[in-house]
Design a protein around this motif. Structure first.
Motif, PDB file in Angstrom:
ATOM      1  N   ASN A 102       0.828  -1.213   0.000  1.00 59.25           N
ATOM      2  CA  ASN A 102       0.000   0.000   0.000  1.00 59.25           C
ATOM      3  C   ASN A 102       0.860   1.260   0.000  1.00 59.25           C
ATOM      4  O   ASN A 102       0.553   2.243  -0.703  1.00 59.25           O
ATOM      5  N   LYS A 103       1.947   1.241   0.764  1.00 58.90           N
ATOM      6  CA  LYS A 103       2.855   2.397   0.779  1.00 58.90           C
ATOM      7  C   LYS A 103       3.510   2.583  -0.587  1.00 58.90           C
ATOM      8  O   LYS A 103       3.692   3.719  -1.053  1.00 58.90           O
ATOM      9  N   LEU A 104       3.868   1.478  -1.215  1.00 60.58           N
ATOM     10  CA  LEU A 104       4.477   1.551  -2.537  1.00 60.58           C
ATOM     11  C   LEU A 104       3.496   2.138  -3.554  1.00 60.58           C
ATOM     12  O   LEU A 104       3.875   2.991  -4.366  1.00 60.58           O
ATOM     13  N   MET A 105       2.247   1.719  -3.520  1.00 61.62           N
ATOM     14  CA  MET A 105       1.261   2.233  -4.467  1.00 61.62           C
ATOM     15  C   MET A 105       1.019   3.729  -4.260  1.00 61.62           C
ATOM     16  O   MET A 105       0.832   4.477  -5.228  1.00 61.62           O
ATOM     17  N   THR A 106       1.044   4.179  -3.012  1.00 64.03           N
ATOM     18  CA  THR A 106       0.917   5.612  -2.743  1.00 64.03           C
ATOM     19  C   THR A 106       2.088   6.377  -3.348  1.00 64.03           C
ATOM     20  O   THR A 106       1.913   7.420  -3.983  1.00 64.03           O
ATOM     21  N   VAL A 115      13.493   9.646  -8.355  1.00 65.09           N
ATOM     22  CA  VAL A 115      14.320   8.434  -8.276  1.00 65.09           C
ATOM     23  C   VAL A 115      13.906   7.619  -7.059  1.00 65.09           C
ATOM     24  O   VAL A 115      13.682   8.168  -5.981  1.00 65.09           O
ATOM     25  N   ASP A 116      13.782   6.311  -7.239  1.00 61.70           N
ATOM     26  CA  ASP A 116      13.332   5.419  -6.163  1.00 61.70           C
ATOM     27  C   ASP A 116      12.000   5.859  -5.562  1.00 61.70           C
ATOM     28  O   ASP A 116      11.720   5.609  -4.381  1.00 61.70           O
ATOM     29  N   LEU A 117      11.196   6.539  -6.384  1.00 64.70           N
ATOM     30  CA  LEU A 117       9.873   7.019  -5.948  1.00 64.70           C
ATOM     31  C   LEU A 117       9.957   7.876  -4.691  1.00 64.70           C
ATOM     32  O   LEU A 117       8.997   7.965  -3.924  1.00 64.70           O
ATOM     33  N   GLY A 118      11.099   8.494  -4.480  1.00 69.29           N
ATOM     34  CA  GLY A 118      11.252   9.381  -3.327  1.00 69.29           C
ATOM     35  C   GLY A 118      11.572   8.684  -2.032  1.00 69.29           C
ATOM     36  O   GLY A 118      11.659   9.341  -0.982  1.00 69.29           O
ATOM     37  N   LYS A 128      10.479  -0.185  -0.568  1.00 67.38           N
ATOM     38  CA  LYS A 128      11.549   0.185  -1.502  1.00 67.38           C
ATOM     39  C   LYS A 128      12.125  -1.069  -2.172  1.00 67.38           C
ATOM     40  O   LYS A 128      12.435  -1.059  -3.372  1.00 67.38           O
ATOM     41  N   ALA A 129      12.276  -2.139  -1.406  1.00 66.14           N
ATOM     42  CA  ALA A 129      12.762  -3.400  -1.974  1.00 66.14           C
ATOM     43  C   ALA A 129      11.786  -3.928  -3.024  1.00 66.14           C
ATOM     44  O   ALA A 129      12.190  -4.424  -4.082  1.00 66.14           O
ATOM     45  N   MET A 130      10.483  -3.826  -2.739  1.00 62.57           N
ATOM     46  CA  MET A 130       9.474  -4.238  -3.718  1.00 62.57           C
ATOM     47  C   MET A 130       9.586  -3.407  -4.986  1.00 62.57           C
ATOM     48  O   MET A 130       9.537  -3.931  -6.108  1.00 62.57           O
ATOM     49  N   TYR A 131       9.714  -2.097  -4.803  1.00 59.00           N
ATOM     50  CA  TYR A 131       9.815  -1.194  -5.954  1.00 59.00           C
ATOM     51  C   TYR A 131      10.981  -1.584  -6.853  1.00 59.00           C
ATOM     52  O   TYR A 131      10.843  -1.687  -8.078  1.00 59.00           O
ATOM     53  N   ARG A 132      12.138  -1.809  -6.257  1.00 58.16           N
ATOM     54  CA  ARG A 132      13.321  -2.109  -7.068  1.00 58.16           C
ATOM     55  C   ARG A 132      13.176  -3.444  -7.794  1.00 58.16           C
ATOM     56  O   ARG A 132      13.575  -3.576  -8.952  1.00 58.16           O
ATOM     57  N   ALA A 133      12.602  -4.443  -7.130  1.00 53.33           N
ATOM     58  CA  ALA A 133      12.466  -5.762  -7.750  1.00 53.33           C
ATOM     59  C   ALA A 133      11.439  -5.757  -8.874  1.00 53.33           C
ATOM     60  O   ALA A 133      11.649  -6.368  -9.924  1.00 53.33           O
ATOM     61  N   LEU A 134      10.320  -5.063  -8.673  1.00 48.61           N
ATOM     62  CA  LEU A 134       9.224  -5.119  -9.638  1.00 48.61           C
ATOM     63  C   LEU A 134       9.328  -4.068 -10.739  1.00 48.61           C
ATOM     64  O   LEU A 134       8.948  -4.338 -11.886  1.00 48.61           O
ATOM     65  N   PHE A 135       9.830  -2.901 -10.409  1.00 54.81           N
ATOM     66  CA  PHE A 135       9.740  -1.801 -11.367  1.00 54.81           C
ATOM     67  C   PHE A 135      11.086  -1.248 -11.834  1.00 54.81           C
ATOM     68  O   PHE A 135      11.247  -0.943 -13.014  1.00 54.81           O
ATOM     69  N   ARG A 136      12.035  -1.133 -10.938  1.00 55.66           N
ATOM     70  CA  ARG A 136      13.323  -0.585 -11.379  1.00 55.66           C
ATOM     71  C   ARG A 136      14.126  -1.629 -12.154  1.00 55.66           C
ATOM     72  O   ARG A 136      14.674  -1.342 -13.215  1.00 55.66           O
ATOM     73  N   GLU A 137      14.199  -2.856 -11.617  1.00 52.89           N
ATOM     74  CA  GLU A 137      14.968  -3.895 -12.297  1.00 52.89           C
ATOM     75  C   GLU A 137      14.356  -4.287 -13.640  1.00 52.89           C
ATOM     76  O   GLU A 137      15.066  -4.687 -14.559  1.00 52.89           O
ATOM     77  N   ALA A 201      -0.496 -13.832  -6.804  1.00 49.21           N
ATOM     78  CA  ALA A 201      -1.603 -12.926  -6.516  1.00 49.21           C
ATOM     79  C   ALA A 201      -1.148 -11.653  -5.816  1.00 49.21           C
ATOM     80  O   ALA A 201      -1.715 -10.577  -6.032  1.00 49.21           O
ATOM     81  N   GLY A 202      -0.118 -11.761  -4.972  1.00 48.12           N
ATOM     82  CA  GLY A 202       0.348 -10.584  -4.251  1.00 48.12           C
ATOM     83  C   GLY A 202       0.948  -9.523  -5.149  1.00 48.12           C
ATOM     84  O   GLY A 202       0.964  -8.332  -4.803  1.00 48.12           O
ATOM     85  N   VAL A 203       1.426  -9.932  -6.326  1.00 47.72           N
ATOM     86  CA  VAL A 203       2.069  -9.010  -7.257  1.00 47.72           C
ATOM     87  C   VAL A 203       1.047  -8.308  -8.155  1.00 47.72           C
ATOM     88  O   VAL A 203       1.279  -7.187  -8.608  1.00 47.72           O
ATOM     89  N   LEU A 204      -0.066  -8.965  -8.438  1.00 48.93           N
ATOM     90  CA  LEU A 204      -1.014  -8.473  -9.440  1.00 48.93           C
ATOM     91  C   LEU A 204      -1.481  -7.033  -9.211  1.00 48.93           C
ATOM     92  O   LEU A 204      -1.495  -6.241 -10.162  1.00 48.93           O
ATOM     93  N   PRO A 205      -1.873  -6.633  -7.988  1.00 51.67           N
ATOM     94  CA  PRO A 205      -2.309  -5.238  -7.816  1.00 51.67           C
ATOM     95  C   PRO A 205      -1.239  -4.224  -8.230  1.00 51.67           C
ATOM     96  O   PRO A 205      -1.566  -3.173  -8.797  1.00 51.67           O
ATOM     97  N   LEU A 206       0.019  -4.535  -7.976  1.00 55.65           N
ATOM     98  CA  LEU A 206       1.099  -3.621  -8.341  1.00 55.65           C
ATOM     99  C   LEU A 206       1.275  -3.552  -9.849  1.00 55.65           C
ATOM    100  O   LEU A 206       1.476  -2.474 -10.417  1.00 55.65           O
ATOM    101  N   LEU A 207       1.191  -4.697 -10.522  1.00 57.47           N
ATOM    102  CA  LEU A 207       1.305  -4.695 -11.977  1.00 57.47           C
ATOM    103  C   LEU A 207       0.139  -3.944 -12.615  1.00 57.47           C
ATOM    104  O   LEU A 207       0.325  -3.167 -13.557  1.00 57.47           O
ATOM    105  N   TYR A 208      -1.058  -4.181 -12.101  1.00 61.77           N
ATOM    106  CA  TYR A 208      -2.232  -3.484 -12.635  1.00 61.77           C
ATOM    107  C   TYR A 208      -2.095  -1.978 -12.458  1.00 61.77           C
ATOM    108  O   TYR A 208      -2.423  -1.190 -13.353  1.00 61.77           O
TER     109      TYR A 208
END
Length: 229
Positions: A102-106, A115-118, A128-137, A201-208
């Motif tokens: 939820n914090k990542l989506m905000t 950079v790094d979504l602030g 931040k770890a989620m962000y880098r694995a799913l979106f930055r990498e 399933a845990g990843v899907l909301p972030l991808l959407y």
């Protein structure tokens, strides 16, 4: 499987404490048997016959089993994206993981240009770890080389990020299919979780949400059948 299906769909159990207690006992016993059988398979794989798609597999020890399983899963899920984050890359994330998501989506909504979504540079919270694995990498969040340039979300490039491209293409195809009528992303969940994609399933909301940010100028969002500008 049948007992778990009953537990998730039968509301009568909540109104009958005796039946609920009986159900829980049966489920617990079934899970113990299942665990014992699986444990024997994993710890003594050479004592069993292993086949995949009609072909006999030679399994002499645990390492053989792990290797054959990996090879088989690559054939079953050839379009599976690789996300190196065990916290969110699950079908049932923990409460801590959901909070971080939820914090990542905000941050995705408010700080896409940073950079790094602030997120602070000297700390490494779960979001931040989620962000880098799913979106930055994967290149979904583009971080320009020049200093001072804005970051932004984009479609991943096929040539460099092929593992994420098939699932992303399916999401965008679904978005295009809503030209004539509104659809819920829930309709897409089961397809992306099944072969050949195997997205958790845990990843899907972030991808959407990332796909929404990339396509937001051409998407209308509805909540309870009401348009939300």
């Amino acid at each position: 499987i049948a007992l778990r299906r009953i537990g998730s769909s039968s509301h009568e159990l909540e109104r009958d404490p005796v039946a609920k207690r009986e159900f829980q006992d049966r489920l617990m016993n079934a899970e113990k048997v299942e665990e014992a059988v699986l444990s024997e398979f994993l710890h003594q794989p050479q004592a069993h016959r292993w086949e995949f798609r009609g072909k006999f597999l030679i399994i002499n020890h645990k390492k053989d089993l792990q290797q054959r399983l990996s090879e088989s899963l690559l054939l079953i899920y050839p379009c599976a994206p690789v996300f190196r984050n065990e916290l969110i890359n699950r079908d049932r994330p923990s409460g801590q993981a959901v909070m971080a998501r939820n914090k990542l989506m905000t941050a995705m909504l408010l700080n896409a240009h940073q950079v790094d979504l602030g997120f602070p540079s000297k700390s490494f919270p779960a979001e931040k770890a989620m962000y880098r694995a799913l979106f930055r990498e994967t290149g979904i969040h583009k971080v320009p080389d020049e200093i001072g340039a804005h970051c932004f979300f984009q479609k991943p490039a096929n040539d460099k990020f092929g593992k994420i491209a098939p699932a992303w293409e399916r999401i965008e195809h679904f978005i295009r299919s809503t030209d004539s009528e509104a659809k819920s992303l829930v309709e897409l969940n089961e397809e992306l979780m099944m072969p050949p994609y195997g997205v958790k399933a845990g990843v899907l909301p972030l991808l959407y949400f990332a796909a929404y940010l990339v396509n937001q100028s051409s998407i209308g969002v509805f909540e309870n059948r009401r348009f939300r500008p």
